[in-house]
Write a protein that holds these residues in place. Structure first.
Motif, PDB file in Angstrom:
ATOM      1  N   VAL A  33      -4.521  -3.575  -5.945  1.00 23.20           N
ATOM      2  CA  VAL A  33      -4.891  -4.324  -4.982  1.00 23.20           C
ATOM      3  C   VAL A  33      -3.965  -5.005  -4.186  1.00 23.20           C
ATOM      4  O   VAL A  33      -4.378  -5.115  -3.088  1.00 23.20           O
ATOM      5  N   LYS A  34      -2.078  -5.112  -4.716  1.00 19.03           N
ATOM      6  CA  LYS A  34      -1.608  -5.451  -3.855  1.00 19.03           C
ATOM      7  C   LYS A  34      -0.722  -4.598  -3.893  1.00 19.03           C
ATOM      8  O   LYS A  34       0.076  -4.814  -5.495  1.00 19.03           O
ATOM      9  N   ASP A  35      -0.057  -4.113  -3.076  1.00 20.70           N
ATOM     10  CA  ASP A  35       1.654  -3.295  -3.230  1.00 20.70           C
ATOM     11  C   ASP A  35       2.717  -3.687  -2.165  1.00 20.70           C
ATOM     12  O   ASP A  35       2.322  -2.850  -1.169  1.00 20.70           O
ATOM     13  N   THR A  36       3.496  -4.336  -2.208  1.00 22.15           N
ATOM     14  CA  THR A  36       4.320  -4.788  -1.600  1.00 22.15           C
ATOM     15  C   THR A  36       5.690  -5.040  -2.249  1.00 22.15           C
ATOM     16  O   THR A  36       6.266  -5.760  -3.032  1.00 22.15           O
ATOM     17  N   GLU A  37       6.711  -4.650  -1.240  1.00 26.28           N
ATOM     18  CA  GLU A  37       8.366  -4.522  -1.627  1.00 26.28           C
ATOM     19  C   GLU A  37       8.997  -6.061  -0.710  1.00 26.28           C
ATOM     20  O   GLU A  37      10.105  -6.350  -0.418  1.00 26.28           O
ATOM     21  N   ALA A  38       7.706  -5.896   0.460  1.00 21.77           N
ATOM     22  CA  ALA A  38       8.671  -6.673   1.128  1.00 21.77           C
ATOM     23  C   ALA A  38       8.229  -8.420   0.803  1.00 21.77           C
ATOM     24  O   ALA A  38       7.746  -9.053   0.526  1.00 21.77           O
ATOM     25  N   LEU A  39       9.241  -9.126   1.090  1.00 16.31           N
ATOM     26  CA  LEU A  39       9.508 -10.416   0.644  1.00 16.31           C
ATOM     27  C   LEU A  39       9.347 -11.189   1.870  1.00 16.31           C
ATOM     28  O   LEU A  39       8.880 -11.061   2.937  1.00 16.31           O
TER      29      LEU A  39
END
Length: 151
Positions: free
Chosen positions: A143-149
């Motif tokens: 559903v959500k996949d991010t490493e962005a802060l």
């Protein structure tokens, strides 16, 4: 620790990691030499760890993703170390996380298809040392996949 300039640099850099240094400096509102100094400082502090290529394993035909929650036999003094060392040797294990609580370790595993996963599970994963209990969670959707802060 970070000032507004550092945050601007990191925000633009994580949004577009292959951006040219001159363009990054312009977007962050600094000179190229200031950008270079700040990036070096962020690397030296371990905040910026570098670039890496991210490969879409699904585009290469890997269709199955499973999370395995593992409880170890903690009566064995080296259970964690030996389990983790053995799990690292399984190339289909993409991530290993350790926890405090009911689950000791989580493995993120990929397989080409269900038949491959079944073979992998029986021959490589269930034979890992010191397993007391294991629960497989089949991934259905990311559903959500991010490493962005949120900088």
């Amino acid at each position: 620790m970070l000032d507004d300039t550092d945050r601007r640099i990191l925000r633009h850099y994580q949004a577009e990691p292959d951006i040219a240094a001159s363009d990054l400096a312009e977007r962050a509102g600094v000179t190229p030499s200031t950008l270079t100094r700040r990036l070096e400082r962020l690397r030296d502090k371990g905040i910026l760890r570098g670039l890496c290529g991210v490969i879409n394993w699904q585009a290469l035909g890997w269709e199955v993703e499973v999370s395995l929650r593992v409880t170890l036999d903690k009566t064995q003094p080296r259970a964690f170390d030996e389990f983790i060392a053995a799990a690292r040797e399984v190339s289909e294990v993409m991530e290993i996380q350790t926890f405090l609580g009911q689950t000791d370790v989580r493995l993120a595993v990929i397989a080409r298809d269900m038949a491959h996963y079944q073979q992998l599970y029986r021959k490589r994963l269930l034979t890992l040392p010191h397993i007391n209990d294991i629960e497989a969670l089949m991934h259905v959707a990311r559903v959500k996949d991010t490493e962005a802060l949120p900088l």
